[in-house]
Scaffold this motif. Structure first.
Motif, PDB file in Angstrom:
ATOM      1  N   LYS A  31      60.785  75.835  41.107  1.00  0.00           N
ATOM      2  CA  LYS A  31      61.432  74.933  40.162  1.00  0.00           C
ATOM      3  C   LYS A  31      62.951  74.977  40.312  1.00  0.00           C
ATOM      4  O   LYS A  31      63.630  73.958  40.192  1.00  0.00           O
ATOM      5  CB  LYS A  31      61.035  75.317  38.739  1.00  0.00           C
ATOM      6  N   TYR A  34      66.052  73.581  44.058  1.00  0.00           N
ATOM      7  CA  TYR A  34      67.085  72.562  44.180  1.00  0.00           C
ATOM      8  C   TYR A  34      67.058  71.698  42.930  1.00  0.00           C
ATOM      9  O   TYR A  34      66.082  71.687  42.188  1.00  0.00           O
ATOM     10  CB  TYR A  34      66.880  71.713  45.433  1.00  0.00           C
ATOM     11  N   TYR A  35      68.145  70.978  42.690  1.00  0.00           N
ATOM     12  CA  TYR A  35      68.265  70.173  41.483  1.00  0.00           C
ATOM     13  C   TYR A  35      67.666  68.792  41.713  1.00  0.00           C
ATOM     14  O   TYR A  35      67.899  68.168  42.734  1.00  0.00           O
ATOM     15  CB  TYR A  35      69.730  70.021  41.076  1.00  0.00           C
ATOM     16  N   LEU A  36      66.893  68.331  40.752  1.00  0.00           N
ATOM     17  CA  LEU A  36      66.362  66.972  40.766  1.00  0.00           C
ATOM     18  C   LEU A  36      66.818  66.264  39.505  1.00  0.00           C
ATOM     19  O   LEU A  36      66.772  66.839  38.418  1.00  0.00           O
ATOM     20  CB  LEU A  36      64.832  66.977  40.782  1.00  0.00           C
ATOM     21  N   ARG A  37      67.240  65.041  39.674  1.00  0.00           N
ATOM     22  CA  ARG A  37      67.596  64.252  38.498  1.00  0.00           C
ATOM     23  C   ARG A  37      66.349  64.077  37.648  1.00  0.00           C
ATOM     24  O   ARG A  37      65.223  64.091  38.157  1.00  0.00           O
ATOM     25  CB  ARG A  37      68.120  62.885  38.931  1.00  0.00           C
ATOM     26  N   LEU A  40      63.784  61.482  38.915  1.00  0.00           N
ATOM     27  CA  LEU A  40      63.069  61.921  40.119  1.00  0.00           C
ATOM     28  C   LEU A  40      62.105  63.059  39.806  1.00  0.00           C
ATOM     29  O   LEU A  40      61.035  63.149  40.395  1.00  0.00           O
ATOM     30  CB  LEU A  40      64.067  62.362  41.187  1.00  0.00           C
ATOM     31  N   ARG A  41      62.481  63.902  38.857  1.00  0.00           N
ATOM     32  CA  ARG A  41      61.586  64.987  38.458  1.00  0.00           C
ATOM     33  C   ARG A  41      60.307  64.411  37.857  1.00  0.00           C
ATOM     34  O   ARG A  41      59.206  64.890  38.142  1.00  0.00           O
ATOM     35  CB  ARG A  41      62.275  65.897  37.447  1.00  0.00           C
ATOM     36  N   GLU A  44      58.124  63.084  40.678  1.00  0.00           N
ATOM     37  CA  GLU A  44      57.462  64.186  41.384  1.00  0.00           C
ATOM     38  C   GLU A  44      56.299  64.735  40.569  1.00  0.00           C
ATOM     39  O   GLU A  44      55.235  65.034  41.102  1.00  0.00           O
ATOM     40  CB  GLU A  44      58.464  65.306  41.678  1.00  0.00           C
TER      41      GLU A  44
END
Length: 57
Positions: A31, A34-37, A40-41, A44
């Motif tokens: 988790k 890496y960073y996900l906006r 986008l999270r 996913e």
């Protein structure tokens, strides 16, 4: 490193506890990899849900 104390005769229970702890650790590490906006999270997450549903249909 996760640790589990093994008491007399409960090796199987200790292995179960250890595997549960390590799987939680892997989830947290993935988790924070890496960073996900947020948008986008969500994409996913729905993609993983579809994959899971397709697997168990």
């Amino acid at each position: 490193m996760p640790k589990v104390v093994v008491k007399d005769g409960e090796l199987n229970e200790a292995l179960k506890r250890f595997s549960r702890i390590t799987s939680e650790t892997r989830k947290v590490a993935k988790k924070h990899e890496y960073y996900l906006r947020p948008g986008l999270r969500a994409k996913e997450k729905s993609k993983e849900a579809r994959k899971f549903r397709k697997k168990y249909r």
